[in-house]
Motif scaffolding. Structure first.
Motif, PDB file in Angstrom:
ATOM      1  N   SER A 140       0.876  -1.247  -0.100  1.00 54.07           N
ATOM      2  CA  SER A 140      -0.124   0.014   0.034  1.00 54.07           C
ATOM      3  C   SER A 140       0.664   1.079   0.086  1.00 54.07           C
ATOM      4  O   SER A 140       2.283   1.159   0.086  1.00 54.07           O
ATOM      5  CB  SER A 140      -0.800  -0.011   1.297  1.00 54.07           C
ATOM      6  OG  SER A 140      -0.162   0.073   2.459  1.00 54.07           O
ATOM      7  N   ARG A 141       0.219   2.384  -0.262  1.00 56.50           N
ATOM      8  CA  ARG A 141       0.981   3.578  -0.227  1.00 56.50           C
ATOM      9  C   ARG A 141       2.021   3.888   0.988  1.00 56.50           C
ATOM     10  O   ARG A 141       3.009   4.123   1.359  1.00 56.50           O
ATOM     11  CB  ARG A 141       0.363   4.717  -0.622  1.00 56.50           C
ATOM     12  CG  ARG A 141      -0.119   4.672  -1.991  1.00 56.50           C
ATOM     13  CD  ARG A 141      -0.740   6.169  -2.142  1.00 56.50           C
ATOM     14  NE  ARG A 141      -1.027   6.329  -3.633  1.00 56.50           N
ATOM     15  CZ  ARG A 141      -2.140   7.085  -4.205  1.00 56.50           C
ATOM     16  NH1 ARG A 141      -2.609   8.181  -3.513  1.00 56.50           N
ATOM     17  NH2 ARG A 141      -2.351   7.232  -5.458  1.00 56.50           N
TER      18      ARG A 141
ATOM     19  N   ASP B 148       2.887   1.973  -4.815  1.00 53.19           N
ATOM     20  CA  ASP B 148       1.904   2.892  -5.397  1.00 53.19           C
ATOM     21  C   ASP B 148       1.604   2.578  -6.949  1.00 53.19           C
ATOM     22  O   ASP B 148       2.443   2.312  -7.644  1.00 53.19           O
ATOM     23  CB  ASP B 148       2.363   4.413  -5.470  1.00 53.19           C
ATOM     24  CG  ASP B 148       1.213   5.406  -5.905  1.00 53.19           C
ATOM     25  OD1 ASP B 148       0.117   5.080  -6.416  1.00 53.19           O
ATOM     26  OD2 ASP B 148       1.665   6.708  -6.002  1.00 53.19           O
ATOM     27  N   TRP B 149       0.154   2.166  -7.094  1.00 55.37           N
ATOM     28  CA  TRP B 149      -0.212   1.440  -8.274  1.00 55.37           C
ATOM     29  C   TRP B 149       0.090   2.500  -9.673  1.00 55.37           C
ATOM     30  O   TRP B 149       0.506   2.111 -10.769  1.00 55.37           O
ATOM     31  CB  TRP B 149      -1.509   1.385  -8.495  1.00 55.37           C
ATOM     32  CG  TRP B 149      -1.969  -0.110  -8.006  1.00 55.37           C
ATOM     33  CD1 TRP B 149      -2.468  -0.595  -6.652  1.00 55.37           C
ATOM     34  CD2 TRP B 149      -2.048  -1.193  -8.628  1.00 55.37           C
ATOM     35  NE1 TRP B 149      -2.889  -1.585  -6.631  1.00 55.37           N
ATOM     36  CE2 TRP B 149      -2.771  -2.258  -7.969  1.00 55.37           C
ATOM     37  CE3 TRP B 149      -1.819  -1.410 -10.285  1.00 55.37           C
ATOM     38  CZ2 TRP B 149      -2.575  -3.793  -8.529  1.00 55.37           C
ATOM     39  CZ3 TRP B 149      -2.154  -2.759 -10.523  1.00 55.37           C
ATOM     40  CH2 TRP B 149      -2.341  -3.969  -9.815  1.00 55.37           C
ATOM     41  N   GLU B 150       0.309   3.800  -9.109  1.00 56.54           N
ATOM     42  CA  GLU B 150       0.491   4.752 -10.248  1.00 56.54           C
ATOM     43  C   GLU B 150       1.878   5.146 -10.385  1.00 56.54           C
ATOM     44  O   GLU B 150       2.192   6.092 -11.155  1.00 56.54           O
ATOM     45  CB  GLU B 150      -0.426   6.108  -9.739  1.00 56.54           C
ATOM     46  CG  GLU B 150      -1.962   5.993  -9.765  1.00 56.54           C
ATOM     47  CD  GLU B 150      -2.603   7.180  -9.380  1.00 56.54           C
ATOM     48  OE1 GLU B 150      -1.989   8.118  -9.288  1.00 56.54           O
ATOM     49  OE2 GLU B 150      -3.938   7.211  -9.361  1.00 56.54           O
ATOM     50  N   ASP B 151       2.751   4.435  -9.558  1.00 58.01           N
ATOM     51  CA  ASP B 151       4.306   4.695  -9.848  1.00 58.01           C
ATOM     52  C   ASP B 151       4.813   3.452  -9.673  1.00 58.01           C
ATOM     53  O   ASP B 151       5.324   2.843  -8.964  1.00 58.01           O
ATOM     54  CB  ASP B 151       4.687   5.497  -8.365  1.00 58.01           C
ATOM     55  CG  ASP B 151       6.115   5.854  -8.753  1.00 58.01           C
ATOM     56  OD1 ASP B 151       6.844   5.562  -9.716  1.00 58.01           O
ATOM     57  OD2 ASP B 151       6.720   6.542  -7.738  1.00 58.01           O
TER      58      ASP B 151
ATOM     59  N   THR C  63       7.880   1.928  -8.000  1.00 58.68           N
ATOM     60  CA  THR C  63       7.795   1.640  -6.402  1.00 58.68           C
ATOM     61  C   THR C  63       7.396  -0.099  -6.470  1.00 58.68           C
ATOM     62  O   THR C  63       7.572  -0.591  -5.545  1.00 58.68           O
ATOM     63  CB  THR C  63       6.633   2.220  -5.662  1.00 58.68           C
ATOM     64  OG1 THR C  63       5.357   1.849  -6.346  1.00 58.68           O
ATOM     65  CG2 THR C  63       6.887   3.724  -5.838  1.00 58.68           C
TER      66      THR C  63
END
Length: 283
Positions: free
Chosen positions: A44-45, A50-53, A56
């Motif tokens: 998780s963040r 991060d799904w959008e990064d 990571t």
């Protein structure tokens, strides 16, 4: 060492990445997986994932054996196919071949994300879930329930509401069953059909008092969401999804929970009673 003992030892050495580990399904998957002896790596963040990064992803996936993929917002969103596909390919490249994707039963918009997984080279399993029972107690419908009126665009359609704990148990069983469910799409439902009106009535009976169900047209519901500050693109997706899902296509139950777990799914009345006792709908 017997075969069963060897399988147990392999499971106890297994590390599974759980995305959305603080959410409705991910938290239960993490708990069930730990209960089965797996090592859980929460993604998780808060843990740096991060799904959008994509930068990571590798640190989370490296040296894991499997992953549970729960795409945030909605698996039917336009970004989901690209995100699921890219993460799945990254996982396979790092040696994490066993991937389980949470999808939505009857949601045509989710098919691109499913295809992205199945074409990634992973040993995949797709879990298509019916509407969560816990959406009434932990999700977007809670506020209406607490204020004693649920306004929702479901008409009088029937749905086999599914307890998220059954999702967690199925995902854990899939992960600990070797290749038995690789290449399978499982459709998970609760044991019986209820309309939203009937579900609200069962919750009201468990919680005490009266809760009203008010069906509204999908577009009117979308306008209300816009008024609450939901981004326009998300509103349009929800309108599209609800328009299709609420046509009765999901008004039947399946036996997939029983096939995987050897028992039937949890009943909605049990969920309602337990959630009410925990104070889910107290104002």
């Amino acid at each position: 060492m017997t075969d069963n003992a060897a399988d147990t030892a392999d499971t106890q050495r297994m590390t599974v990445v759980v995305t959305g580990a603080s959410g409705r399904t991910g938290s239960r998957v993490a708990r069930a997986a730990r209960g089965a002896g797996l090592t859980v790596r929460a993604a998780s963040r808060a843990q740096g994932f991060d799904w959008e990064d994509p930068t990571t992803w590798a640190q989370t996936l490296r040296d894991a054996d499997a992953a549970y993929l729960m795409y945030p917002s909605d698996v039917g969103s336009p970004a989901a196919a690209e995100g699921v596909g890219a993460l799945a390919r990254e996982a396979v490249g790092l040696g994490v071949r066993r991937l389980v994707l949470l999808s939505a039963r009857g949601e045509d918009q989710a098919l691109p994300a499913e295809k992205a997984l199945t074409s990634s080279g992973a040993d995949w399993t797709i879990v298509r879930a019916a509407w969560f029972s816990q959406n009434f107690s932990e999700g977007p419908l809670v506020e209406g329930m607490v204020h004693r009126e649920l306004v929702f665009p479901a008409g009088e359609v029937k749905e086999p509401f599914l307890d998220v704990r059954d999702i967690a148990d199925v995902v854990t069983a899939v992960l600990t069953s070797g290749d038995r469910y690789a290449g399978r799409t499982l459709e998970l439902t609760g044991p019986r059909l209820l309309s939203w009106r009937e579900a609200v009535a069962e919750i009201a009976a468990a919680a005490g008092g009266t809760i009203t169900y008010t069906p509204v047209p999908t577009r009117a519901y979308g306008e209300a969401l816009t008024g609450f500050g939901v981004p326009p693109e998300e509103v349009e997706l929800l309108i599209e999804v609800f328009d299709s899902l609420m046509d009765g296509r999901n008004a039947h139950v399946t036996d997939d929970v029983r096939e995987v777990l050897g028992r039937g799914p949890r009943d909605f009345a049990d969920f309602a009673r337990e959630a009410a006792a925990a104070g889910a709908w107290k104002s």
